[in-house]
Structure formats: structure tokens, C-alpha cells
Design an enzyme around this catalytic site. Structure first.
Site, mmCIF file in Angstrom:
data_model
loop_
_atom_site.group_PDB
_atom_site.id
_atom_site.type_symbol
_atom_site.label_atom_id
_atom_site.label_comp_id
_atom_site.label_asym_id
_atom_site.label_seq_id
_atom_site.Cartn_x
_atom_site.Cartn_y
_atom_site.Cartn_z
ATOM 1 C CG ASP A 92 -0.205 -0.105 2.528
ATOM 2 O OD1 ASP A 92 0.779 -0.872 2.618
ATOM 3 O OD2 ASP A 92 -0.595 0.584 3.493
ATOM 4 C CD GLU A 154 4.139 0.339 6.921
ATOM 5 O OE1 GLU A 154 5.028 0.617 7.752
ATOM 6 O OE2 GLU A 154 3.698 1.164 6.073
#
Length: 393
Positions: A92, A154
Site C-alpha cells: 500500500d 502497513e
């Protein structure tokens, strides 16, 4: 699930070159955010990585993150055995402000010997380089497995890594997380705690304090207690590896009351705590509660104290660990500490000797015109090949 598109290992063409891989990864939006309007699925990124790894012989397992629709972890394994090396990263990115970018954040753009694009540095670039390094390993038998791990979320919740730790998977011996450190080995970082404290009392006319119970005055006393705790922790705990050598606490925002002539019935404080390695988050929360409950009782206020999110524990790998010594020798740099947090604590919970080391600088992460310098590409591939050779061949 394994390869949702049904592709068996060895089927299809091998991965493209590094630049093409990075170009394709940057083009796929995979923002994670607590704000629903920004949040994206990372499934397309995970599927693309699996497509590239399968022809190299990796066994791809795409694992849904529990209670997070559209979020997936990828565990891609080459070889087998009880040990092995994990090359880990998150799929991400953070949100972006396109008005502050000089080029399209989702188009890989080269200028000034740099590759610009959202996630180039933090940290889609690492996947392209890790796959390139794995090409050579895929052509020979491994004594221990090589695992490429790609996690979800994350940047927002760390729930991808948290889910893996709770599942006890994957199993290996060593792990390198490719966060941007300009290829310097990092063996420790502080934790992150963000907490919410609420006092509730009773409103009343300000002309007569006996008519109410002032939550704002209670919070004032509570903040003094928090600052006293902070001073005690800073006196007791120090680590010279960090630029800010002591744990920090920041009283970040406060909301309370509604009018000057009304006794404040509710007051809410949000604060941030950054513990050093060796400081336990549960013990810190209990210490805070032990100091604040007497304040609430004495003032007849109800107290609510809870994390704004689960937090990131502090991380440390011993200086004498084999992975640390190997990375120090290969890079010529002594392992150090950083201020930012990573998924390292959850890989440690899996029993992995863990270190953070990857291309690019954290100074470019989360910034407009994020970039990865071309000068970082070949050294990263060489370093990852050396690690694979040492721990897997």
C-alpha cells in the site's frame, strides 16, 4: 487461497525488467487510509506480483486479511526447508495531493536520474528489485527457502502483518524488510502509541461550581500527571542509538466544553507516546491508568481510556545477531536506529531474526514527487543477491 487466477508455477512468461515492473506497480492505486474515500484494495498489486513470481517457481499463497474486505497478503515461497530468508514489503501507499506533484503520481516518470511516482520509494520499488534478485536464485536448487512477503495496510493499520503474526505464518529464519533506509541496516526503532482519554462530569451554571463536576479541570490535573510520568520515563529510559534518545509523549489535541459560562461536562484528550525498545506497551497503558484513576475518583468524573489504534511495538534485534553481522559486512555500515515504525515487531513474533534495509530515503516517503534514485537500483539488486546466496544457497 493459492493463485486466484489458477496459474500454476512455471506457467506463463517470466517477470519483465525492473523498470517495467515498477511502472506497472506504480500505475495500480493501492492507497490505504482510515478515511474510506481514500482507501483502496491492494488485490491488484498482490495478483500482479504473483503473476511475475509464478513462472520463477514460487508457490503463491494469497491470504485475505480477516475482517478487511479487499485486503490481501501474499506469501510467495521458492524452495523448502526449516530456515530461509524472507524479503518483505508492504503493497500500500499513503494518500497524495496531486496539485503538489509535478507529474502524474501513477505514471513512472524519469528525470534528473530519478524515478518519480507514488510508491517508488515507499515501497513498491523494493518488490521490483527483490524479484529481479530472485531470478538467479530460481535457476538453481536452494538449501533453504526464499520467501517474498507482500503485506496489506502497513500505512494505516498494519493489520496485514498483524494477521500473519496471529496466524503464525510464514515460517523462516531471517527477514529483511525493504523500507527506505538508503541500504543502511536498521536493527531498532521506537514504538507508536496513540491514546484517547475522556473525562465526563456534569454541566451546570458557572456562577456556582457546586452545581457541576468540571471535566476540563480534571483533564488539567490529568495532563500534569501525564507530564510527570513522561519525565520519569525519560529519566529512566535512554538509548544513545536514537537521535531523540528518550521516549517521547506529545499531548496532541484536546476538546472540551461548549461555553465560557457553563461548567464543562466532557473533555477529551488525544496523545502520542513513542516508547523505546524494552518498554512494554501494556505496562505503559496500565501505568497511565494507575495515575489517572485517582484523579477521576477524587473529582467524581467518569474516565474512559483506550487506544486510538492498536499501536506498533518498539523493535530491536541484538547487535550480535547473524543477520545484523552479515548485513553490516555486506554494506560496510553499522546497524543503527530510525524514528519511523515498521512491520518488524510482527515478523519478530513469527520467530524471524529481522532487520530493516531497503533502497531510497525515508525523506522522500509520504512526500509529493516521491522518487527512487537510479543509483539505488543496481546496488540493491546486488545486495539482495548476496543475502539470498548467504541464507538460501
Amino acid at each position: 487461497m493459492t493463485d486466484p487466477q489458477g496459474k500454476a508455477a512455471g506457467v506463463g512468461q517470466g517477470p519483465p525488467d525492473v523498470r517495467s515492473m515498477l511502472e506497472q506497480l506504480v500505475a495500480i492505486p493501492s492507497i490505504s487510509s482510515a478515511s474510506a474515500e481514500w482507501d483502496h484494495s491492494n488485490e491488484a498489486v498482490v495478483n500482479r506480483l504473483a503473476e511475475w513470481l509464478a513462472p520463477l517457481g514460487f508457490r503463491n499463497e494469497i491470504l485475505p486479511v480477516p475482517d478487511m474486505p479487499g485486503k490481501f497478503n501474499l506469501v510467495a515461497t521458492l524452495g523448502s526447508g526449516p530456515g530461509g530468508l524472507v524479503l518483505s514489503g508492504h503493497t500500500d501507499t499513503v494518500p497524495y495531493d496531486d496539485k503538489r506533484w509535478q507529474s502524474d503520481p501513477f505514471t513512472l516518470t524519469e528525470r534528473d536520474d530519478r524515478l518519480y511516482g507514488l510508491g517508488t520509494c515507499d515501497m513498491k520499488g523494493f518488490f521490483a528489485l527483490a524479484i529481479e534478485a530472485a531470478r538467479q536464485a530460481a535457476q538453481q536448487p536452494l538449501k533453504q527457502p526464499l520467501i517474498i512477503l507482500a503485506t496489506a495496510d502497513e500505512e494505516s493499520s498494519m493489520n496485514g502483518a498483524r494477521a500473519l503474526a496471529e496466524a503464525g505464518y510464514p515460517k523462516a529464519r531471517y527477514a529483511v524488510i525493504g523500507e527506505p533506509t538508503t541500504l543502511r541496516p536498521i536493527r531498532m526503532h521506537k514504538g507508536i502509541m496513540m491514546e484517547r482519554l475522556v473525562f465526563e462530569g456534569r454541566s451546570g451554571h458557572s456562577s456556582d461550581p457546586s452545581l457541576g463536576r468540571n471535566a476540563l479541570e480534571g483533564m488539567n490535573e490529568a495532563m500534569n500527571e501525564l507530564l510527570a510520568l513522561r519525565a520519569g520515563w525519560q529519566e529512566k529510559h535512554r538509548n544513545p542509538h536514537f537521535r531523540v534518545q528518550h521516549p517521547t509523549m506529545n499531548l496532541g489535541c484536546i476538546h472540551g466544553g461548549d461555553n465560557p459560562n457553563r461548567i464543562c461536562a466532557r473533555c477529551e484528550l488525544h496523545f502520542d507516546l513513542r516508547p523505546l525498545p524494552g518498554m512494554d506497551m501494556a505496562e505503559l497503558r496500565q501505568a497511565i491508568l494507575d495515575r489517572l484513576q485517582p484523579v477521576a475518583s477524587r473529582r467524581e468524573l467518569s474516565l474512559s481510556f483506550e487506544p486510538l489504534f492498536d499501536g506498533v511495538p518498539p523493535f530491536e534485534t541484538p547487535a550480535e545477531a547473524e543477520l545484523v553481522r552479515v548485513c553490516e559486512k555486506l554494506t560496510g555500515h553499522q546497524a543503527d536506529a530510525v524514528a519511523f515504525a515498521t512491520e518488524a515487531p510482527w515478523l519478530q513474533k513469527l520467530g524471524l531474526e529481522t532487520l530493516v534495509m531497503g533502497p531510497g530515503s525515508i525523506d522522500q516517503a509520504h512526500q509529493p514527487d516521491e522518487f527512487l534514485a537510479l543509483s539505488q537500483l543496481d546496488p540493491t539488486i546486488t545486495l539482495l543477491k548476496q543475502l539470498i546466496r548467504h541464507f538460501c544457497l
